[in-house]
Structures are given as C-alpha cells and as structure tokens.
Design a protein around this motif. Structure first.
Motif, PDB file in Angstrom:
ATOM      1  N   LYS A  77       0.837  -1.198   0.000  1.00  0.00           N
ATOM      2  CA  LYS A  77       0.000   0.000   0.000  1.00  0.00           C
ATOM      3  C   LYS A  77       0.871   1.246   0.000  1.00  0.00           C
ATOM      4  O   LYS A  77       2.054   1.208   0.340  1.00  0.00           O
ATOM      5  CB  LYS A  77      -0.940  -0.004   1.206  1.00  0.00           C
ATOM      6  CG  LYS A  77      -1.723  -1.297   1.389  1.00  0.00           C
ATOM      7  CD  LYS A  77      -2.499  -1.687   0.146  1.00  0.00           C
ATOM      8  CE  LYS A  77      -3.157  -3.048   0.310  1.00  0.00           C
ATOM      9  NZ  LYS A  77      -3.814  -3.504  -0.934  1.00  0.00           N
ATOM     10  N   ALA A  78       0.254   2.363  -0.361  1.00  0.00           N
ATOM     11  CA  ALA A  78       0.973   3.633  -0.422  1.00  0.00           C
ATOM     12  C   ALA A  78       0.041   4.763  -0.011  1.00  0.00           C
ATOM     13  O   ALA A  78      -1.185   4.643  -0.083  1.00  0.00           O
ATOM     14  CB  ALA A  78       1.515   3.865  -1.826  1.00  0.00           C
ATOM     15  N   ILE A  79       0.629   5.864   0.404  1.00  0.00           N
ATOM     16  CA  ILE A  79      -0.134   7.046   0.811  1.00  0.00           C
ATOM     17  C   ILE A  79       0.085   8.150  -0.217  1.00  0.00           C
ATOM     18  O   ILE A  79       1.231   8.463  -0.577  1.00  0.00           O
ATOM     19  CB  ILE A  79       0.273   7.512   2.219  1.00  0.00           C
ATOM     20  CG1 ILE A  79      -0.144   6.456   3.246  1.00  0.00           C
ATOM     21  CG2 ILE A  79      -0.356   8.866   2.551  1.00  0.00           C
ATOM     22  CD1 ILE A  79       0.358   6.706   4.639  1.00  0.00           C
ATOM     23  N   GLY A  80      -1.025   8.716  -0.711  1.00  0.00           N
ATOM     24  CA  GLY A  80      -0.967   9.805  -1.669  1.00  0.00           C
ATOM     25  C   GLY A  80      -1.661  11.042  -1.135  1.00  0.00           C
ATOM     26  O   GLY A  80      -2.293  11.014  -0.073  1.00  0.00           O
ATOM     27  N   ILE A  81      -1.558  12.146  -1.879  1.00  0.00           N
ATOM     28  CA  ILE A  81      -2.146  13.416  -1.468  1.00  0.00           C
ATOM     29  C   ILE A  81      -2.874  14.040  -2.654  1.00  0.00           C
ATOM     30  O   ILE A  81      -2.302  14.174  -3.733  1.00  0.00           O
ATOM     31  CB  ILE A  81      -1.086  14.430  -0.998  1.00  0.00           C
ATOM     32  CG1 ILE A  81      -0.030  13.775  -0.126  1.00  0.00           C
ATOM     33  CG2 ILE A  81      -1.743  15.585  -0.258  1.00  0.00           C
ATOM     34  CD1 ILE A  81       1.180  14.669   0.078  1.00  0.00           C
ATOM     35  N   SER A 139       3.073  11.455  -7.554  1.00  0.00           N
ATOM     36  CA  SER A 139       3.664  10.201  -7.092  1.00  0.00           C
ATOM     37  C   SER A 139       3.272  10.022  -5.635  1.00  0.00           C
ATOM     38  O   SER A 139       2.700  10.928  -5.016  1.00  0.00           O
ATOM     39  CB  SER A 139       5.188  10.219  -7.245  1.00  0.00           C
ATOM     40  OG  SER A 139       5.751  11.277  -6.484  1.00  0.00           O
ATOM     41  N   ALA A 140       3.584   8.874  -5.074  1.00  0.00           N
ATOM     42  CA  ALA A 140       3.182   8.582  -3.700  1.00  0.00           C
ATOM     43  C   ALA A 140       4.037   9.351  -2.697  1.00  0.00           C
ATOM     44  O   ALA A 140       5.230   9.595  -2.919  1.00  0.00           O
ATOM     45  CB  ALA A 140       3.286   7.085  -3.437  1.00  0.00           C
ATOM     46  N   LEU A 141       3.435   9.712  -1.588  1.00  0.00           N
ATOM     47  CA  LEU A 141       4.163  10.322  -0.476  1.00  0.00           C
ATOM     48  C   LEU A 141       4.955   9.274   0.302  1.00  0.00           C
ATOM     49  O   LEU A 141       6.117   9.489   0.668  1.00  0.00           O
ATOM     50  CB  LEU A 141       3.180  11.036   0.458  1.00  0.00           C
ATOM     51  CG  LEU A 141       3.733  11.556   1.779  1.00  0.00           C
ATOM     52  CD1 LEU A 141       4.681  12.727   1.538  1.00  0.00           C
ATOM     53  CD2 LEU A 141       2.586  11.983   2.712  1.00  0.00           C
ATOM     54  N   ILE A 142       4.319   8.136   0.571  1.00  0.00           N
ATOM     55  CA  ILE A 142       4.938   7.055   1.347  1.00  0.00           C
ATOM     56  C   ILE A 142       4.683   5.743   0.632  1.00  0.00           C
ATOM     57  O   ILE A 142       3.538   5.443   0.275  1.00  0.00           O
ATOM     58  CB  ILE A 142       4.378   6.997   2.780  1.00  0.00           C
ATOM     59  CG1 ILE A 142       4.646   8.313   3.521  1.00  0.00           C
ATOM     60  CG2 ILE A 142       4.974   5.816   3.553  1.00  0.00           C
ATOM     61  CD1 ILE A 142       3.909   8.443   4.832  1.00  0.00           C
ATOM     62  N   THR A 143       5.726   4.957   0.425  1.00  0.00           N
ATOM     63  CA  THR A 143       5.610   3.656  -0.217  1.00  0.00           C
ATOM     64  C   THR A 143       6.213   2.577   0.681  1.00  0.00           C
ATOM     65  O   THR A 143       6.917   2.872   1.661  1.00  0.00           O
ATOM     66  CB  THR A 143       6.310   3.650  -1.581  1.00  0.00           C
ATOM     67  OG1 THR A 143       7.666   4.119  -1.420  1.00  0.00           O
ATOM     68  CG2 THR A 143       5.583   4.547  -2.573  1.00  0.00           C
ATOM     69  N   LEU A 181       4.016  19.877   2.584  1.00  0.00           N
ATOM     70  CA  LEU A 181       3.300  18.619   2.834  1.00  0.00           C
ATOM     71  C   LEU A 181       3.622  17.516   1.820  1.00  0.00           C
ATOM     72  O   LEU A 181       3.087  16.413   1.931  1.00  0.00           O
ATOM     73  CB  LEU A 181       1.776  18.819   2.852  1.00  0.00           C
ATOM     74  CG  LEU A 181       1.214  19.893   3.781  1.00  0.00           C
ATOM     75  CD1 LEU A 181      -0.319  19.869   3.726  1.00  0.00           C
ATOM     76  CD2 LEU A 181       1.694  19.716   5.206  1.00  0.00           C
ATOM     77  N   LEU A 182       4.489  17.762   0.862  1.00  0.00           N
ATOM     78  CA  LEU A 182       4.649  16.850  -0.263  1.00  0.00           C
ATOM     79  C   LEU A 182       5.781  15.844  -0.095  1.00  0.00           C
ATOM     80  O   LEU A 182       6.025  15.037  -0.990  1.00  0.00           O
ATOM     81  CB  LEU A 182       4.855  17.645  -1.553  1.00  0.00           C
ATOM     82  CG  LEU A 182       3.702  18.581  -1.947  1.00  0.00           C
ATOM     83  CD1 LEU A 182       3.999  19.254  -3.272  1.00  0.00           C
ATOM     84  CD2 LEU A 182       2.377  17.837  -1.986  1.00  0.00           C
ATOM     85  N   SER A 183       6.468  15.878   1.053  1.00  0.00           N
ATOM     86  CA  SER A 183       7.522  14.901   1.296  1.00  0.00           C
ATOM     87  C   SER A 183       7.707  14.698   2.792  1.00  0.00           C
ATOM     88  O   SER A 183       7.235  15.494   3.608  1.00  0.00           O
ATOM     89  CB  SER A 183       8.838  15.346   0.650  1.00  0.00           C
ATOM     90  OG  SER A 183       9.276  16.571   1.210  1.00  0.00           O
ATOM     91  N   ILE A 184       8.402  13.621   3.138  1.00  0.00           N
ATOM     92  CA  ILE A 184       8.750  13.330   4.528  1.00  0.00           C
ATOM     93  C   ILE A 184      10.008  14.115   4.881  1.00  0.00           C
ATOM     94  O   ILE A 184      10.993  14.099   4.143  1.00  0.00           O
ATOM     95  CB  ILE A 184       8.982  11.819   4.719  1.00  0.00           C
ATOM     96  CG1 ILE A 184       7.707  11.034   4.384  1.00  0.00           C
ATOM     97  CG2 ILE A 184       9.435  11.522   6.146  1.00  0.00           C
ATOM     98  CD1 ILE A 184       6.551  11.304   5.294  1.00  0.00           C
ATOM     99  N   ASP A 185       9.974  14.794   6.014  1.00  0.00           N
ATOM    100  CA  ASP A 185      11.095  15.628   6.440  1.00  0.00           C
ATOM    101  C   ASP A 185      11.712  15.036   7.702  1.00  0.00           C
ATOM    102  O   ASP A 185      11.481  15.513   8.808  1.00  0.00           O
ATOM    103  CB  ASP A 185      10.621  17.058   6.679  1.00  0.00           C
ATOM    104  CG  ASP A 185      11.758  18.002   7.037  1.00  0.00           C
ATOM    105  OD1 ASP A 185      12.921  17.641   6.777  1.00  0.00           O
ATOM    106  OD2 ASP A 185      11.481  19.092   7.563  1.00  0.00           O
TER     107      ASP A 185
END
Length: 300
Positions: free
Chosen positions: A107-111, A127-131, A175-179
């Motif tokens: 599964k993946a998380i999108g925005i 593209s996905a935020l979290i894969t 909000l578009l990436s993990i920091d």
C-alpha cells in the motif's frame, strides 16, 4: 450535483454505505469525508473504490457532494480506497489517502489538493508520499494504511499511519515529502485507524484497538510524544469488526465520528458513519463515548 440527505439520528448517511470518517470545519459548515463500501450482492469483503463528501451546518441535514475522489485518480495507483484524512492548510485543502500502488508492492499514501473543501481534488504530487520501501517493516504488506495529519502548535505538519505498527514522521512545509526519519510509535493494542487531534493543550492519538476493534487513545504534550496510554474511548461498534475515529470541535461542542454496521444488510464490509457527543474531564482525559441511535442534537 448535490442531494440533501436528512436522516434522523445515527447513522447520519443512509442512502449508501460509508466508512472511515474524516472531518473539517469551514465557513460555518462541517465537511465529512468518507470511504464508500460497495461489495456486490453476495460478496462479504472490502470493496472500496472512491471517497465521498457530505456537509452540514447543523449536523442533522447533510448535503451530498458525491464522490469527490477515486483511488484511480492517482495514476500511480492500481485502486483500493482505504481510510483517509483531510486538513485545511495555507488556504488549501489536502486529502491524504491510502491506496494500492501499481508498481511498488504493498500500500501507499498519496495526497490530493483542492481550493475548496468540496473540490475539485487532484493529485498534488504526481507520485506517492509514502511507499512500502520507505518503512522500517517492509514485510508488512498493509503497513501504509489510514493516514492522519495534524499541524502542531508551532506550525509543523506531522503524519501518523499504520496497520499492526503505528508510524510517525514530520512532513515538509509544503506537505509533499517526509522531512526526517520514520519512527515506530509504541501503542498498546494498536491495530490501525490512527487519528490525531489537539485540544486543551494536549495532543490526542486515537486508534483502532485489538480485533474486533475498540477505539483506544493516548495523550501527549508534544505531537511527537512520548504518548501515555489512557484506555478505551469507544467500544466495539455492534456487528462491525473495525472502527476509525474522527474528533472535532464544531460551534462550541466536541464530536466523535465513527462507523458501525447499523444499516439494513450492514456489517463489517457495509459500514455507516455515525456521530455522538464527546466530553473532556478536567484533567484532559476524554469520557468514554456512548454510541447512540439518537445521535446528536441539532446545532443552531
């Protein structure tokens, strides 16, 4: 095109099966976003393809804005619409969703993003935020479920999510990436369905506990913990094995949104969103929510 949905009491939406509520308040209305259970006749399994939106100024009369987002609106997704979270941020509306990734296993998380809470929404990132390949436990196929996002008191955005294991990370300012690193969050009985909210100087992390799922919660003075477990907030929802909470203050009263299987032919795979009153004690802990058929009183 919208239709008015005016049921009395719980469930609040009765013309289709809805699940996994997420709620925001905007310009005197409460917007409730839900998953949509639609298994064919004779199929007893999860079949979810899109998310719907309903709004109300009084929590009794609900306007149906239709299916505002589909899992396949994300071109990198193969489908499957799991629980989601909507927030308002910098005058735009961000919809964090869990889907099945088309090319990366799991599964993946999108925005998705919109300029109005009733849309139109479009993929904010492409593209996905979290894969699956980003998380510590890559063997957990359904780990990237049920995102919840909250902006802390200092203006920093955080995301929590997970299935079996709860994860947390800080988000970038857009909000578009993990920091930063993805952390595991130790919570007793964590199953899925995490939800963050802030009130009375406390951060609250509610989640599906055990299976069939009750809702439990933990509290912290900081959004990144440490979290202190406080117990059960909501009991098993009748004939439904899952639950996913959403908490909001609206026009001076706090409310607890959840789902059960109370509609005709309802159950774990044909769920229905409900709302009941939520109360806090003086020490900040929350009173256990009593699920009712009467629901909440009209907000004037």
């Amino acid at each position: 095109m919208t239709n008015n949905v005016t049921p009395a009491g719980n469930p609040i939406i009765r013309h289709l099966y809805t699940a996994d509520p997420t709620v925001i308040s905007f310009q005197g209305k409460l917007y409730c976003y839900t998953g949509h259970d639609e298994p064919p006749a004779g199929v007893d399994d999860y079949v979810m393809k899109d998310w719907h939106c309903f709004s109300s100024a009084n929590l009794i009369d609900w306007e149906d804005h239709g299916a505002l987002l589909k899992a396949t609106d994300f071109t990198w997704s193969s489908g499957d619409a799991y629980a989601s979270k909507v927030i308002e941020y910098n005058n735009r509306f961000y919809w964090f969703v869990s889907v099945t990734h088309a090319t990366i296993p799991g599964k993946a998380i999108g925005i998705a993003v919109a300029d109005h809470p009733a849309g139109p929404f479009a993929d904010a990132k492409g593209s996905a935020l979290i894969t699956q390949d980003m998380i510590p436990d890559q063997h957990l196929e359904k780990a990237n479920l049920d995102p919840t996002v909250l902006i802390d008191e200092q203006g920093a955005p955080y995301i929590y999510w997970g299935n079996t294991v709860c994860y947390a990370a800080r988000l970038s300012a857009d909000l578009l990436s993990i920091d930063g690193p993805i952390q595991r969050v130790p919570l007793p009985g964590f199953t899925e369905g995490a939800h963050l909210h802030h009130a009375n100087g406390w951060y609250y992390l509610s989640y599906g506990y055990g299976y069939p799922e009750k809702v439990a919660y933990a509290m912290s003075r900081n959004i990144d913990g440490p979290w202190e477990y406080k117990g059960i907030l909501n009991e098993i929802a009748g004939n439904c094995a899952t639950n996913r909470p959403a908490v909001i203050e609206f026009k001076g009263q706090s409310y607890f949104f959840y789902h059960n299987g109370a509609l005709p032919e309802g159950g774990s795979h044909r769920r229905s969103v409900c709302v009941d009153d939520l109360y806090y004690f003086e020490d900040g802990t929350m009173k256990r929510v009593a699920m009712t058929t009467e629901g909440v009183q009209e907000v004037l």
